[in-house]
Design a protein around this motif. Sequence first.
Motif, PDB file in Angstrom:
ATOM      1  N   MET A   1       0.841  -1.194   0.000  1.00 17.05           N
ATOM      2  CA  MET A   1       0.000   0.000   0.000  1.00 17.05           C
ATOM      3  C   MET A   1       0.880   1.248   0.000  1.00 17.05           C
ATOM      4  O   MET A   1       1.747   1.393   0.859  1.00 17.05           O
ATOM      5  N   ASP A   2       0.673   2.111  -0.988  1.00 20.10           N
ATOM      6  CA  ASP A   2       1.417   3.364  -1.014  1.00 20.10           C
ATOM      7  C   ASP A   2       0.899   4.303   0.068  1.00 20.10           C
ATOM      8  O   ASP A   2      -0.307   4.520   0.189  1.00 20.10           O
ATOM      9  N   ARG A   3       1.797   4.832   0.823  1.00 19.83           N
ATOM     10  CA  ARG A   3       1.403   5.767   1.875  1.00 19.83           C
ATOM     11  C   ARG A   3       1.542   7.209   1.381  1.00 19.83           C
ATOM     12  O   ARG A   3       2.213   7.487   0.390  1.00 19.83           O
ATOM     13  N   TRP A  32      -8.394   7.580   4.361  1.00 20.77           N
ATOM     14  CA  TRP A  32      -6.983   7.187   4.217  1.00 20.77           C
ATOM     15  C   TRP A  32      -6.335   6.991   5.585  1.00 20.77           C
ATOM     16  O   TRP A  32      -5.512   6.094   5.762  1.00 20.77           O
ATOM     17  N   GLU A  35      -7.263   3.663   6.896  1.00 21.19           N
ATOM     18  CA  GLU A  35      -6.521   2.594   6.213  1.00 21.19           C
ATOM     19  C   GLU A  35      -5.067   2.506   6.677  1.00 21.19           C
ATOM     20  O   GLU A  35      -4.351   1.588   6.280  1.00 21.19           O
ATOM     21  N   ARG A  37      -2.921   4.795   5.820  1.00 17.61           N
ATOM     22  CA  ARG A  37      -2.178   5.254   4.649  1.00 17.61           C
ATOM     23  C   ARG A  37      -1.462   6.586   4.896  1.00 17.61           C
ATOM     24  O   ARG A  37      -0.519   6.916   4.176  1.00 17.61           O
ATOM     25  N   GLU A 162      -4.301   2.666  -7.964  1.00 10.34           N
ATOM     26  CA  GLU A 162      -3.471   1.681  -7.275  1.00 10.34           C
ATOM     27  C   GLU A 162      -4.334   0.555  -6.712  1.00 10.34           C
ATOM     28  O   GLU A 162      -4.028  -0.626  -6.852  1.00 10.34           O
ATOM     29  N   ALA A 163      -5.477   0.957  -6.107  1.00  9.38           N
ATOM     30  CA  ALA A 163      -6.353  -0.029  -5.485  1.00  9.38           C
ATOM     31  C   ALA A 163      -7.054  -0.892  -6.529  1.00  9.38           C
ATOM     32  O   ALA A 163      -7.340  -2.068  -6.289  1.00  9.38           O
TER      33      ALA A 163
END
Length: 164
Positions: A1-3, A32, A35, A37, A162-163
């Motif tokens: 997962m990109d933060r 976010w 999540e 993130r 991305e998701a």
Amino acid sequence: MDRILVSACLVGWPVRFDGGTRTSHDPRLAAWAAEGRLVPICPETAAGLSTPRPAAEIEPGADAEAVHEGRARIVDAAGGDHTSAFLEGARVAVATARVRGCRYALMTEGSPSCGVEFVADGTFSGRRKAGEGVVTRALRAAGVEVFSPADIDALAARIAAEAG
Ligand code: SF4
């Protein structure tokens, strides 16, 4: 997962120079955060500056690149030089983005640190000019894609892609 590295004042931390926040109530930020993130950071306080602290601006006629290259300073209205602390904040922000895996950043507009599309013009008059803060410049140089709150739709599109 990109933060997402996020300016702490955007998520309610009272870390602005005057002790205030720039809290965004966009529901995507809450999602976010839930999540895991978001990676909040206030580069200026991370560099050891206190809250409250004097307002500071990039010198008139200069930009973030000039500050990074030692050709310009970040000063307060009385002429106090805070350049080294602001550059330390930029260094800490880049290191945090690397360690935490932040491909994106969402930064508070107008700040000499976090500004994305504009900053104060250096005259302490409330006027602004096109340009970025020293943190945003350093993040971009490190390959982080930086968004302002006005561009949160574009950031959300990246995250959705991305998701998906
Ligand atoms: Fe907010 Fe950035 Fe200023 Fe800290 S340095 S108060 S995160 S705009």
